[in-house]
Design a protein around this motif. Structure first.
Motif, PDB file in Angstrom:
ATOM      1  N   TRP A 133       0.834  -1.191   0.000  1.00  0.00           N
ATOM      2  CA  TRP A 133       0.000   0.000   0.000  1.00  0.00           C
ATOM      3  C   TRP A 133       0.881   1.259   0.000  1.00  0.00           C
ATOM      4  N   THR A 134       0.327   2.387  -0.443  1.00  0.00           N
ATOM      5  CA  THR A 134       1.046   3.665  -0.400  1.00  0.00           C
ATOM      6  C   THR A 134       1.044   4.183   1.030  1.00  0.00           C
ATOM      7  N   MET A 135       2.218   4.530   1.522  1.00  0.00           N
ATOM      8  CA  MET A 135       2.337   5.082   2.879  1.00  0.00           C
ATOM      9  C   MET A 135       2.301   6.591   2.755  1.00  0.00           C
ATOM     10  N   ARG A 136       1.180   7.182   3.198  1.00  0.00           N
ATOM     11  CA  ARG A 136       0.884   8.581   2.881  1.00  0.00           C
ATOM     12  C   ARG A 136       0.549   9.328   4.169  1.00  0.00           C
ATOM     13  N   GLN A 137       1.570   9.929   4.809  1.00  0.00           N
ATOM     14  CA  GLN A 137       1.343  10.670   6.053  1.00  0.00           C
ATOM     15  C   GLN A 137       0.776  12.057   5.761  1.00  0.00           C
ATOM     16  N   PHE A 138      -0.294  12.415   6.462  1.00  0.00           N
ATOM     17  CA  PHE A 138      -0.958  13.713   6.344  1.00  0.00           C
ATOM     18  C   PHE A 138      -0.022  14.793   6.888  1.00  0.00           C
ATOM     19  N   ALA A 139       0.210  15.865   6.126  1.00  0.00           N
ATOM     20  CA  ALA A 139       1.120  16.910   6.584  1.00  0.00           C
ATOM     21  C   ALA A 139       0.683  18.260   6.047  1.00  0.00           C
ATOM     22  N   GLY A 140       0.845  19.275   6.878  1.00  0.00           N
ATOM     23  CA  GLY A 140       0.525  20.633   6.458  1.00  0.00           C
ATOM     24  C   GLY A 140       0.482  21.566   7.653  1.00  0.00           C
ATOM     25  N   PHE A 141       1.246  22.653   7.593  1.00  0.00           N
ATOM     26  CA  PHE A 141       1.198  23.669   8.641  1.00  0.00           C
ATOM     27  C   PHE A 141       1.954  24.904   8.169  1.00  0.00           C
ATOM     28  N   GLY A 142       1.610  26.034   8.741  1.00  0.00           N
ATOM     29  CA  GLY A 142       2.350  27.261   8.495  1.00  0.00           C
ATOM     30  C   GLY A 142       2.289  27.720   7.055  1.00  0.00           C
ATOM     31  N   ASN A 143       3.420  28.206   6.577  1.00  0.00           N
ATOM     32  CA  ASN A 143       3.547  28.674   5.199  1.00  0.00           C
ATOM     33  C   ASN A 143       3.877  27.505   4.276  1.00  0.00           C
ATOM     34  N   PRO A 144       3.758  27.708   2.958  1.00  0.00           N
ATOM     35  CA  PRO A 144       4.132  26.642   2.028  1.00  0.00           C
ATOM     36  C   PRO A 144       5.569  26.144   2.226  1.00  0.00           C
ATOM     37  N   GLU A 145       6.513  27.054   2.564  1.00  0.00           N
ATOM     38  CA  GLU A 145       7.899  26.635   2.795  1.00  0.00           C
ATOM     39  C   GLU A 145       7.992  25.648   3.957  1.00  0.00           C
ATOM     40  N   ASP A 146       7.229  25.896   5.025  1.00  0.00           N
ATOM     41  CA  ASP A 146       7.261  25.029   6.205  1.00  0.00           C
ATOM     42  C   ASP A 146       6.795  23.618   5.850  1.00  0.00           C
ATOM     43  N   THR A 147       5.691  23.542   5.132  1.00  0.00           N
ATOM     44  CA  THR A 147       5.140  22.234   4.775  1.00  0.00           C
ATOM     45  C   THR A 147       6.015  21.539   3.739  1.00  0.00           C
ATOM     46  N   ASN A 148       6.611  22.305   2.834  1.00  0.00           N
ATOM     47  CA  ASN A 148       7.530  21.720   1.859  1.00  0.00           C
ATOM     48  C   ASN A 148       8.683  21.005   2.558  1.00  0.00           C
ATOM     49  N   ARG A 149       9.202  21.622   3.621  1.00  0.00           N
ATOM     50  CA  ARG A 149      10.280  20.977   4.385  1.00  0.00           C
ATOM     51  C   ARG A 149       9.794  19.684   5.025  1.00  0.00           C
ATOM     52  N   ARG A 150       8.571  19.675   5.562  1.00  0.00           N
ATOM     53  CA  ARG A 150       8.025  18.453   6.172  1.00  0.00           C
ATOM     54  C   ARG A 150       7.807  17.375   5.098  1.00  0.00           C
TER      55      ARG A 150
ATOM     56  N   ARG B 104       6.995   4.631  10.837  1.00  0.00           N
ATOM     57  CA  ARG B 104       7.683   3.372  11.137  1.00  0.00           C
ATOM     58  C   ARG B 104       6.678   2.265  11.500  1.00  0.00           C
ATOM     59  N   THR B 105       5.563   2.641  12.097  1.00  0.00           N
ATOM     60  CA  THR B 105       4.518   1.655  12.417  1.00  0.00           C
ATOM     61  C   THR B 105       4.064   0.946  11.148  1.00  0.00           C
ATOM     62  N   GLN B 106       3.814   1.704  10.103  1.00  0.00           N
ATOM     63  CA  GLN B 106       3.415   1.103   8.823  1.00  0.00           C
ATOM     64  C   GLN B 106       4.524   0.222   8.268  1.00  0.00           C
ATOM     65  N   GLN B 107       5.762   0.699   8.363  1.00  0.00           N
ATOM     66  CA  GLN B 107       6.879  -0.048   7.794  1.00  0.00           C
ATOM     67  C   GLN B 107       7.112  -1.366   8.528  1.00  0.00           C
ATOM     68  N   ILE B 108       6.894  -1.368   9.835  1.00  0.00           N
ATOM     69  CA  ILE B 108       7.027  -2.611  10.604  1.00  0.00           C
ATOM     70  C   ILE B 108       5.941  -3.602  10.200  1.00  0.00           C
ATOM     71  N   ILE B 109       4.700  -3.113  10.057  1.00  0.00           N
ATOM     72  CA  ILE B 109       3.619  -3.993   9.597  1.00  0.00           C
ATOM     73  C   ILE B 109       3.951  -4.566   8.223  1.00  0.00           C
ATOM     74  N   ALA B 110       4.456  -3.720   7.341  1.00  0.00           N
ATOM     75  CA  ALA B 110       4.728  -4.141   5.967  1.00  0.00           C
ATOM     76  C   ALA B 110       5.866  -5.144   5.875  1.00  0.00           C
ATOM     77  N   HIS B 111       6.927  -4.911   6.633  1.00  0.00           N
ATOM     78  CA  HIS B 111       8.160  -5.673   6.415  1.00  0.00           C
ATOM     79  C   HIS B 111       8.485  -6.703   7.501  1.00  0.00           C
ATOM     80  N   GLU B 112       7.805  -6.639   8.652  1.00  0.00           N
ATOM     81  CA  GLU B 112       8.158  -7.550   9.734  1.00  0.00           C
ATOM     82  C   GLU B 112       7.030  -8.487  10.170  1.00  0.00           C
ATOM     83  N   SER B 113       5.784  -8.101   9.941  1.00  0.00           N
ATOM     84  CA  SER B 113       4.667  -8.877  10.513  1.00  0.00           C
ATOM     85  C   SER B 113       4.288 -10.102   9.699  1.00  0.00           C
ATOM     86  N   GLY B 114       4.573 -10.105   8.406  1.00  0.00           N
ATOM     87  CA  GLY B 114       4.183 -11.228   7.551  1.00  0.00           C
ATOM     88  C   GLY B 114       2.769 -11.156   7.013  1.00  0.00           C
ATOM     89  N   VAL B 115       1.998 -10.129   7.388  1.00  0.00           N
ATOM     90  CA  VAL B 115       0.596 -10.085   6.952  1.00  0.00           C
ATOM     91  C   VAL B 115       0.456  -9.759   5.468  1.00  0.00           C
TER      92      VAL B 115
END
Length: 531
Positions: free
Chosen positions: A57-74, A359-370
């Motif tokens: 699955w696509t791992m897509r963390q929600f992000a956005g705050f402050g000015n466009p420069e701030d969110t671009n860095r995140r 990292r929670t998603q990555q552990i499920i994807a690569h370590e759990s076997g599901v």
């Protein structure tokens, strides 16, 4: 002192859970017809034959705050740490169609998401990010078509073909009237704008998802899982009906529709909800529109863990909640996933908290076997019986909505709003009475000071954003702007697709607020019925 509590033998939708499930509970289920194989109609077991064996699955963390420069860095931070898709949160003024210099924006600029006023802001937001390689989701609804126009325009400016732009705009106004309450225009013109984006995408942006039909906010407002399932799918069928009425064929646009569901605390109920959603959608699209392309019947969805389930007391417990909710989404066959951060009850996540969530998603994807097999729980007596119950509950709501004349009429009568209000009240009463235990909140409580860092917005954010907006207004070609705005207003008063006019308006540096004001003059402003 903790006292033993008798557990509730029902899930969050109050479906009775039996002590044990046997083949007897599957005797009324036609396995071949109702469940089948992954990648085959009715897609109960997943929309792809290989599921995560072929692609995670696509791992897509929600992000956005402050000015466009701030969110671009995140954004760049998340991509560096293994995120595979971007998901954009906008601040409240942007969500409501106000510019950062509006008096109504005071104190809200950049606070709960990124501030976007003009095409310049959108350009800065995605500076250095390859828009033809990274898919971008934008959580925006009432002014979605305008933000979409800005995104198309900056891609064009960078020489990227529309064929290569991939992503999603949420663009789901029916759920706003039902649950989230961030609206501008009345339902009829809102449906027109949504249909305009569907039509424009189908004919110009083959990789774009023009609407993400959202149950997430319905659930966050307090609905049960069955209500989330029913209202979301019915909203989707309403959008399909509007697109067909516009003259599109089902196979022209349905493969690019997407959904957005919540992952709440009841583990098996959530898995059953996703499986039921795929089956209902496949059956309804097949029955109503007879598509030739199987992809028109396969429901694709993004999942976000339940923000409303997070607690401020003992915030580290939220890591565990999120892990279980994320696992339910994966076992339910999600195509994309956002995991909430442990500190989101306080503020926008810190970098450390969002990294743990990823990292929670990555552990499920690569370590759990599901991910090793498609639909690991398929054939479970309990899961199949519960999937059937969820389906039956959704269809009971479909009948009520049909009898009311459809979703718009039901919203005007206050029906889904009342159902959600009653469900939220019942759930809170259970928590207050300790009939439902929330660890660290109403039981296993400890005296503690907050032990985590909290993210803070730069106090100069609003000043910097307003100054950028002033600079844009001073430099733009007023003649070109007025021409674009006049043509937009005339088109809105007629029946043309508004996307080309919106694209020209943002290229002329019309601001979000100015464009919304033009549309308000034609469409009016929505007022909610008293419920």
């Amino acid at each position: 002192m903790y006292k033993e509590h008798k557990p509730k033998f029902t899930n969050l939708s109050n479906i009775e859970i039996k002590q044990v499930y046997t083949p007897e509970h599957m005797k009324d289920i036609d396995y071949a017809k109702e469940i089948g194989m992954p990648g085959e109609f009715p897609f109960t077991r997943g929309i792809y034959p290989t599921m995560y064996r072929g692609r995670l699955w696509t791992m897509r963390q929600f992000a956005g705050f402050g000015n466009p420069e701030d969110t671009n860095r995140r954004f760049k931070y998340l991509l560096e740490h293994g995120e595979t898709g971007l998901s954009t949160a906008f601040d409240m003024p942007t969500l409501m169609g106000y510019d950062s210099d509006s008096p109504l924006s005071l104190g809200e600029v950049g606070v709960c998401g990124v501030a976007i006023d003009t095409i310049d802001d959108m350009d800065v937001l995605f500076e250095g990010i390859p828009l033809d390689k990274v898919t971008v989701s934008m959580t925006i609804n009432a002014p979605a078509a305008i933000l979409f126009a800005m995104y198309i325009a900056i891609a064009e400016k960078r020489g990227i073909s529309p064929d290569n732009i991939g992503g999603t705009i949420q663009n789901d106004m029916l759920k706003e009237y039902i649950a989230q309450k961030e609206w501008i225009f009345p339902p009829a013109p809102s449906l027109r704008l949504i249909t305009d984006t569907i039509e424009y995408s189908a004919r110009n942006l083959p990789r774009w998802h023009p609407v993400s039909i959202s149950g997430y906010h319905i659930r966050e407002a307090g609905s049960t899982a069955v209500q989330e399932l029913a209202f979301t799918l019915y909203d989707g069928l309403t959008y399909v009906k509007e697109a067909i009425r516009r003259g599109l064929s089902i196979d022209e646009f349905a493969p690019r529709l997407s959904f957005f569901f919540n992952a709440h605390n009841d583990f098996f109920e959530e898995i059953a909800k996703y499986r039921a959603a795929r089956r209902i959608w496949a059956n309804e699209i097949k029955k109503r529109y007879s598509p030739k392309n199987p992809k028109s019947m396969s429901l694709r969805f993004h999942t976000q863990t339940a923000g409303c389930s997070l607690t401020a007391p003992q915030p580290h417990n939220n890591i565990v909640r999120v892990a279980l909710q994320a696992l339910a989404a994966v076992l339910g066959g999600t195509q994309s996933l956002h995991t909430d951060s442990m500190d989101e009850t306080y503020a926008i996540p810190t970098e450390e908290a969002v990294r743990i969530a990823l990292r929670t998603q990555q552990i499920i994807a690569h370590e759990s076997g599901v991910a090793n097999t498609a639909d690991p729980l398929g054939g479970s007596y309990y899961v199949e019986a519960l999937t059937k119950k969820m389906e039956e509950g959704a269809y009971a709501y479909f009948k009520k909505l049909d009898d009311m004349g459809g979703m718009v009429s039901a919203i005007e009568k206050g029906f889904p709003q009342r159902e959600i209000k009653d469900a939220a009240y019942a759930y809170q009463k259970e928590i207050d009475g300790k009939e439902r235990i929330i660890v660290g909140l109403n039981e296993f409580v400890t005296e503690e000071k907050r032990s985590i860092k909290v993210f803070k917005i730069d106090e100069d954010t609003a000043k910097r954003q307003v100054q950028r907006l002033r600079n844009v207004k001073e430099k733009r070609d007023e003649k070109r702007l007025q021409k674009a705005m006049g043509e937009l207003k005339n088109a809105a008063a007629g029946s043309e697709n508004l996307m080309p006019f919106l694209i020209e308006a943002v290229k002329a540096y019309g601001t979000l607020g100015e464009i919304c004001d033009v549309l308000k003059d034609v469409f009016g402003v929505y007022e909610e019925p008293i419920v």
